[in-house]
Design an enzyme around this catalytic site. Structure first.
Site, PDB file in Angstrom:
ATOM      1  N   ASP A  32      15.976  47.714  30.041  1.00 44.46           N
ATOM      2  CA  ASP A  32      16.616  46.370  29.757  1.00 44.46           C
ATOM      3  C   ASP A  32      15.472  45.655  28.668  1.00 44.46           C
ATOM      4  O   ASP A  32      15.887  45.253  27.683  1.00 44.46           O
ATOM      5  CB  ASP A  32      16.572  45.430  30.814  1.00 44.46           C
ATOM      6  CG  ASP A  32      17.681  45.746  31.770  1.00 44.46           C
ATOM      7  OD1 ASP A  32      18.224  46.668  31.506  1.00 44.46           O
ATOM      8  OD2 ASP A  32      17.864  44.998  32.791  1.00 44.46           O
ATOM      9  N   ASP A  36      16.469  44.461  24.704  1.00 46.40           N
ATOM     10  CA  ASP A  36      16.139  43.143  24.554  1.00 46.40           C
ATOM     11  C   ASP A  36      15.390  43.066  23.144  1.00 46.40           C
ATOM     12  O   ASP A  36      15.774  42.355  22.271  1.00 46.40           O
ATOM     13  CB  ASP A  36      15.105  42.223  25.528  1.00 46.40           C
ATOM     14  CG  ASP A  36      16.108  41.870  26.810  1.00 46.40           C
ATOM     15  OD1 ASP A  36      17.107  41.611  26.564  1.00 46.40           O
ATOM     16  OD2 ASP A  36      15.403  41.645  27.567  1.00 46.40           O
ATOM     17  N   SER A  81      53.715  42.311  39.111  1.00 43.41           N
ATOM     18  CA  SER A  81      52.869  42.402  40.173  1.00 43.41           C
ATOM     19  C   SER A  81      53.096  43.613  40.891  1.00 43.41           C
ATOM     20  O   SER A  81      53.906  44.423  40.434  1.00 43.41           O
ATOM     21  CB  SER A  81      53.260  41.156  40.999  1.00 43.41           C
ATOM     22  OG  SER A  81      52.384  40.883  41.736  1.00 43.41           O
ATOM     23  N   GLU A 113      43.604  53.870  43.087  1.00 43.63           N
ATOM     24  CA  GLU A 113      42.885  52.710  42.562  1.00 43.63           C
ATOM     25  C   GLU A 113      42.329  51.841  43.710  1.00 43.63           C
ATOM     26  O   GLU A 113      43.014  51.538  44.290  1.00 43.63           O
ATOM     27  CB  GLU A 113      43.255  52.374  41.363  1.00 43.63           C
ATOM     28  CG  GLU A 113      43.684  53.094  40.316  1.00 43.63           C
ATOM     29  CD  GLU A 113      44.466  52.488  39.045  1.00 43.63           C
ATOM     30  OE1 GLU A 113      44.113  51.470  38.884  1.00 43.63           O
ATOM     31  OE2 GLU A 113      44.656  53.241  38.106  1.00 43.63           O
ATOM     32  N   LYS A 115      41.856  47.962  44.756  1.00 41.88           N
ATOM     33  CA  LYS A 115      42.660  47.012  44.385  1.00 41.88           C
ATOM     34  C   LYS A 115      41.570  45.924  44.379  1.00 41.88           C
ATOM     35  O   LYS A 115      41.123  45.534  45.237  1.00 41.88           O
ATOM     36  CB  LYS A 115      43.813  46.405  45.223  1.00 41.88           C
ATOM     37  CG  LYS A 115      44.507  45.138  44.543  1.00 41.88           C
ATOM     38  CD  LYS A 115      45.635  45.207  45.340  1.00 41.88           C
ATOM     39  CE  LYS A 115      46.874  43.943  44.738  1.00 41.88           C
ATOM     40  NZ  LYS A 115      45.855  42.744  44.929  1.00 41.88           N
ATOM     41  N   ASP A 117      39.595  42.307  43.900  1.00 38.93           N
ATOM     42  CA  ASP A 117      39.965  41.011  43.963  1.00 38.93           C
ATOM     43  C   ASP A 117      39.505  40.330  42.891  1.00 38.93           C
ATOM     44  O   ASP A 117      38.451  39.623  43.020  1.00 38.93           O
ATOM     45  CB  ASP A 117      39.405  40.739  45.397  1.00 38.93           C
ATOM     46  CG  ASP A 117      40.114  39.450  46.138  1.00 38.93           C
ATOM     47  OD1 ASP A 117      41.206  39.050  45.473  1.00 38.93           O
ATOM     48  OD2 ASP A 117      39.568  39.096  46.933  1.00 38.93           O
ATOM     49  N   ARG A 136      47.397  36.347  33.458  1.00 40.06           N
ATOM     50  CA  ARG A 136      48.733  36.865  33.707  1.00 40.06           C
ATOM     51  C   ARG A 136      49.676  35.673  33.486  1.00 40.06           C
ATOM     52  O   ARG A 136      50.827  35.966  33.234  1.00 40.06           O
ATOM     53  CB  ARG A 136      48.591  37.461  35.041  1.00 40.06           C
ATOM     54  CG  ARG A 136      49.786  37.881  35.468  1.00 40.06           C
ATOM     55  CD  ARG A 136      49.672  38.667  36.680  1.00 40.06           C
ATOM     56  NE  ARG A 136      50.948  39.028  37.236  1.00 40.06           N
ATOM     57  CZ  ARG A 136      52.082  38.302  37.973  1.00 40.06           C
ATOM     58  NH1 ARG A 136      51.494  37.154  38.153  1.00 40.06           N
ATOM     59  NH2 ARG A 136      53.093  38.874  38.213  1.00 40.06           N
ATOM     60  N   GLU A 173      41.323  43.580  35.170  1.00 42.51           N
ATOM     61  CA  GLU A 173      40.998  42.615  36.360  1.00 42.51           C
ATOM     62  C   GLU A 173      39.647  42.240  35.941  1.00 42.51           C
ATOM     63  O   GLU A 173      38.693  42.919  35.990  1.00 42.51           O
ATOM     64  CB  GLU A 173      40.771  43.331  37.837  1.00 42.51           C
ATOM     65  CG  GLU A 173      41.001  42.276  38.900  1.00 42.51           C
ATOM     66  CD  GLU A 173      42.412  41.860  39.138  1.00 42.51           C
ATOM     67  OE1 GLU A 173      43.441  42.235  38.312  1.00 42.51           O
ATOM     68  OE2 GLU A 173      42.731  40.949  40.235  1.00 42.51           O
ATOM     69  N   TYR A 225      42.990  48.644  33.777  1.00 46.31           N
ATOM     70  CA  TYR A 225      43.595  49.884  34.699  1.00 46.31           C
ATOM     71  C   TYR A 225      45.148  50.032  34.036  1.00 46.31           C
ATOM     72  O   TYR A 225      45.629  51.066  34.742  1.00 46.31           O
ATOM     73  CB  TYR A 225      43.643  49.382  36.106  1.00 46.31           C
ATOM     74  CG  TYR A 225      44.059  47.655  36.435  1.00 46.31           C
ATOM     75  CD1 TYR A 225      45.289  47.355  35.901  1.00 46.31           C
ATOM     76  CD2 TYR A 225      43.024  46.959  36.929  1.00 46.31           C
ATOM     77  CE1 TYR A 225      45.388  45.883  36.347  1.00 46.31           C
ATOM     78  CE2 TYR A 225      43.055  45.698  37.238  1.00 46.31           C
ATOM     79  CZ  TYR A 225      44.392  45.061  36.812  1.00 46.31           C
ATOM     80  OH  TYR A 225      44.758  43.834  36.992  1.00 46.31           O
ATOM     81  N   CYS A 406      70.190  18.493  62.916  1.00 53.47           N
ATOM     82  CA  CYS A 406      69.192  18.414  61.983  1.00 53.47           C
ATOM     83  C   CYS A 406      68.304  17.198  61.982  1.00 53.47           C
ATOM     84  O   CYS A 406      68.718  16.087  62.243  1.00 53.47           O
ATOM     85  CB  CYS A 406      69.895  18.243  60.702  1.00 53.47           C
ATOM     86  SG  CYS A 406      68.973  17.854  58.983  1.00 53.47           S
ATOM     87  N   CYS A 409      69.542  14.591  59.007  1.00 54.77           N
ATOM     88  CA  CYS A 409      70.890  13.844  59.038  1.00 54.77           C
ATOM     89  C   CYS A 409      71.577  13.631  60.452  1.00 54.77           C
ATOM     90  O   CYS A 409      72.411  13.096  60.769  1.00 54.77           O
ATOM     91  CB  CYS A 409      71.865  14.681  58.026  1.00 54.77           C
ATOM     92  SG  CYS A 409      72.352  16.227  58.693  1.00 54.77           S
ATOM     93  N   CYS A 424      71.073  23.349  58.557  1.00 54.04           N
ATOM     94  CA  CYS A 424      71.860  22.378  58.664  1.00 54.04           C
ATOM     95  C   CYS A 424      72.864  22.606  57.582  1.00 54.04           C
ATOM     96  O   CYS A 424      72.673  22.723  56.200  1.00 54.04           O
ATOM     97  CB  CYS A 424      70.946  21.188  58.196  1.00 54.04           C
ATOM     98  SG  CYS A 424      72.028  19.809  57.524  1.00 54.04           S
ATOM     99  N   CYS A 429      73.553  16.178  53.559  1.00 52.58           N
ATOM    100  CA  CYS A 429      72.044  15.946  54.145  1.00 52.58           C
ATOM    101  C   CYS A 429      71.007  15.497  53.020  1.00 52.58           C
ATOM    102  O   CYS A 429      70.821  16.053  52.055  1.00 52.58           O
ATOM    103  CB  CYS A 429      71.785  17.428  54.685  1.00 52.58           C
ATOM    104  SG  CYS A 429      69.978  17.159  55.591  1.00 52.58           S
TER     105      CYS A 429
END
Ligand code: IVH
Length: 666
Positions: A32, A36, A81, A113, A115, A117, A136, A173, A225, A406, A409, A424, A429
């Site tokens: 690192d 830098d 989806s 794969e 999924k 989150d 999306r 994602e 993906y 109902c 009504c 109903c 109504c």
């Protein structure tokens, strides 16, 4: 100067290569600290030579100022989806469905794969340069979050290599690693700021920041993906696609594996579920996708999700709570839904206070009674449900039965044999009507701000709204007279009613609340009928079924809706009262409308024909020579007399880089 340019380019290249090794290959070559040092050298050189700063230099991830709001843009291909398999059996059924669709008895090859989150996004690279990032959104249109995705360190601003498609769209994602999330919350506490509930919320909140500096301070990661449009490339398999994008420098998850046959599908799913807690990022399941792209086409898609893929959900989190009371809600379609009020409990990221009990059958099947201790579960974005009763308060608590009338009504409700729902059926109504009006005014429908539940109730009680189109006859003084309404609020409501008149075919059709016609189907109909309402109203059932993604049930619901003359007259009245169905925005921007471009010299980043096409796609015109009407001249290398002439004529002269920036500025 030449030396500086050389070193600058060298540094950019080295840093980009190291970023690739670090983020994509997960195999850093330098420490690192060394990284830098290189980065600082580049920053210093750029600071001393500002004219040499390129927008896509690794130092320029945060270039833009805070936005006032996000613009929206259409996805060239809708972002679908995934449908879910909740258990092993459903994974087996998925595999059987695929075999049928592909007419084969052989083992099927999938890419398996994790999924992730996080938040689904689309990235667009033009000639190898990241020009846009979109959320999306509703799958058709997303928010333009370009300046925020540019801050994601693992995402290349420029693709690696020499040859790129002119257009490359990928979906992926955005998420926050667990270790980064913990550090982020520690920082939030130190700064006296609120902590985030979970990595997903933190990622979502960060992506939707209007100030890219804030996004840049959040440790976002991304995995890509799926392809969108990739011009000039034809992949045989998903594996080939993933390999291709990885080589271009895009991060791809390293747990992705090719699996064959259902046994291996299940093995992958179960293994990943066991490993779930060892990973440094949150996943809520697995995804199985047909590997072969020709097979994907053969399997096809439903309106919201492809048939060629499935999400295997992990088991949900479960907790116990107590049923405090049960009430019945009347929906806009007349369905009576029992809802249990429970003692508030926290489960996978949310506090649950109400749970739907769906219908009488469900209540009987689980024998749910007021006062019972119940086991509830919730996973990901799925609504919470009652798994079972764990303890009865006392033996005397009575069985629960939905009343036979109902609650709104008080007309008798009915439950048809074979239908789980009690309904109903009184077309007058008030609760149903209120639901219809609420739906009509809702954000994704006509988007009439200010007409909330309480005001709608009063408008109906005062007989100011008796049918849907009465909304468009409301007067300011009538609204002002309602409880807790002043002149100003009445004025605002009338203003938003008027604003809502300019809408699209899809929003209007969705607003009408035709059974089984959701937002997505409405958009499909909009495309098919090219926003022509009359053709849609006159369609026969057979014609509707012809439309890709419209099945028998939806077609029948549409036919039933139009059979009711009052629906047709409501629509006509809306149009008479000023509702206009405008064509939806196309995804090609028109920001160069009224411009005429000419070119001179050699362009280095693209050829002249491509440059002309880009201007034309953005709404501008191109001419070979300079005329009085020319507005811009793009000057490449080795220009001739045109530049001088243009200067005299007051034409805007752009370098090739400035031209590219202008093209991307919509
Ligand atoms: S593919 C047409 N692959 O899950 C297929 N999605 O429920 C589109 N997600 O909206 C998605 N990991 O945001 C795909 N490996 C993965 C994924 C994934 C997470 C999300 C994605 C999508 C949602 C669908």
């Amino acid at each position: 100067m030449i030396k500086t340019v050389k070193r600058l380019n060298e540094l950019k290249k080295i840093i980009e290569e190291h970023n690739y090794s670090y983020y994509v290959l997960d195999n850093p070559i330098i420490s690192d600290k060394e990284w830098d040092t290189l980065f600082r050298e580049l920053q210093e050189l750029e600071k001393n030579n500002p004219s040499l700063i390129d927008k896509n230099s690794p130092t320029q991830r945060v270039g833009a100022k805070p936005l006032k709001g996000f613009k929206t843009a259409a996805h060239r291909i809708p972002m679908l989806s995934l449908s879910n398999a909740m258990n092993e059996d459903e994974l087996i059924s998925f595999n059987e469905r695929i075999k049928k669709l592909l007419e084969t008895t052989h083992k099927i090859e999938y890419m398996a794969e994790p999924k992730l989150d996080g938040i689904g996004v689309e990235l667009i690279y033009q000639d190898g340069i990241l020009i846009r990032g979109l959320t999306r959104g509703d799958g058709f249109e997303g928010e333009d979050i370009t300046q925020n995705v540019r801050t994601i360190k693992s995402l290349p601003l420029k693709l690696i290599g020499q040859r790129f498609p002119s257009l490359l769209e990928v979906r992926g994602e955005v998420f926050i690693k667990i270790s980064d999330f913990d550090k982020l919350n520690e920082t939030q506490i130190k700064k006296g700021l609120q902590v985030f509930a979970n990595p997903r919320n933190a990622a979502a909140g960060s992506l939707r920041q209007l100030d890219p500096k804030i996004t840049s301070s959040r440790p976002l990661s991304i995995n890509c993906y799926e392809p969108g449009i990739i011009e000039g490339k034809n992949f045989k398999t998903h594996q080939e696609f993933l390999f291709y994008i990885k080589n271009l420098g895009l991060p791809v998850n390293n747990m992705i594996k090719k699996v064959s046959g259902v046994k291996n599908v299940i093995k992958y799913h179960n293994t990943l579920e066991l490993k779930r807690n060892e990973l440094n990022y949150e996943i809520d399941g697995t995804v199985f996708k047909l590997n072969n792209y020709i097979e994907r086409e053969k399997a096809g898609s439903r309106s919201r999700s492809p048939r060629w893929a499935i999400a295997g959900k992990f088991k949900a989190q479960q907790v116990t709570t107590e049923i405090v009371s049960i009430s019945v809600q009347v929906g806009r379609t007349g369905a009576l839904t029992p809802v249990a009020k429970v003692k508030p409990v926290y489960v996978s990221g949310v506090t649950v206070t109400n749970i739907t009990l769906h219908n009488q059958d469900e209540i009987e099947r689980k024998d749910i009674r007021i006062g019972d201790s119940v086991l509830i579960e919730r996973s990901g974005d799925v609504i919470p449900k009652i798994v079972k009763v764990v303890k009865r308060k006392n033996n005397k608590s009575p069985k629960y039965k939905i009343e036979s009338s109902c609650p709104s009504c008080h007309e008798p409700s009915i439950k048809i044999e074979g239908d789980a729902v009690t309904r109903c059926i009184n077309s007058n109504c008030p609760a149903q009507f209120k639901g219809k009006i609420q739906h009509f005014c809702s954000k994704l429908a006509m988007n009439i701000e200010g007409l909330g539940e309480k005001i709608i109730e009063q408008l109906i009680e005062n007989k100011l709204i008796k049918k849907l189109d009465d909304i468009y006859s409301l007067k300011e003084n009538e609204i002002a007279k309602l409880d807790r309404m002043g002149e100003k609020s009445a004025q605002n409501i009338i203003q938003s009613i008027n604003l809502s008149k300019k809408t699209t075919f899809a929003k209007f059709i969705y607003a009408l609340g035709i059974r089984n016609v959701g937002e997505h189907t409405a958009k499909t109909l909009e495309k098919y009928y090219n926003s022509n309402l009359e053709n849609f109203i006159n369609a026969t059932e057979d014609q509707l079924i012809e439309i890709e993604e419209i099945g028998e049930i939806v077609a029948q619901s549409i036919i039933i809706f139009w059979k009711d003359e009052s629906n047709v007259s409501t629509i006509n009245n809306c149009i008479i009262k000023g509702v206009q169905l405008l064509k939806p925005k196309s995804n090609t921007s028109e920001h160069l409308n009224n411009t005429i471009f000419a070119f001179t010299g050699t362009l280095e980043l693209m050829n002249r024909n491509d440059a002309k096409k880009k201007v034309e796609n953005a709404g501008g015109l191109t001419k070979n020579s300079l005329t009085k009407k020319t507005t811009h001249l793009v000057a490449g290398q080795k220009t001739g007399s045109k530049v001088e002439k243009a200067k005299k004529m007051g034409i805007i002269i752009l370098s090739e880089n400035e031209f590219l920036e202008l093209l991307n500025k919509n």
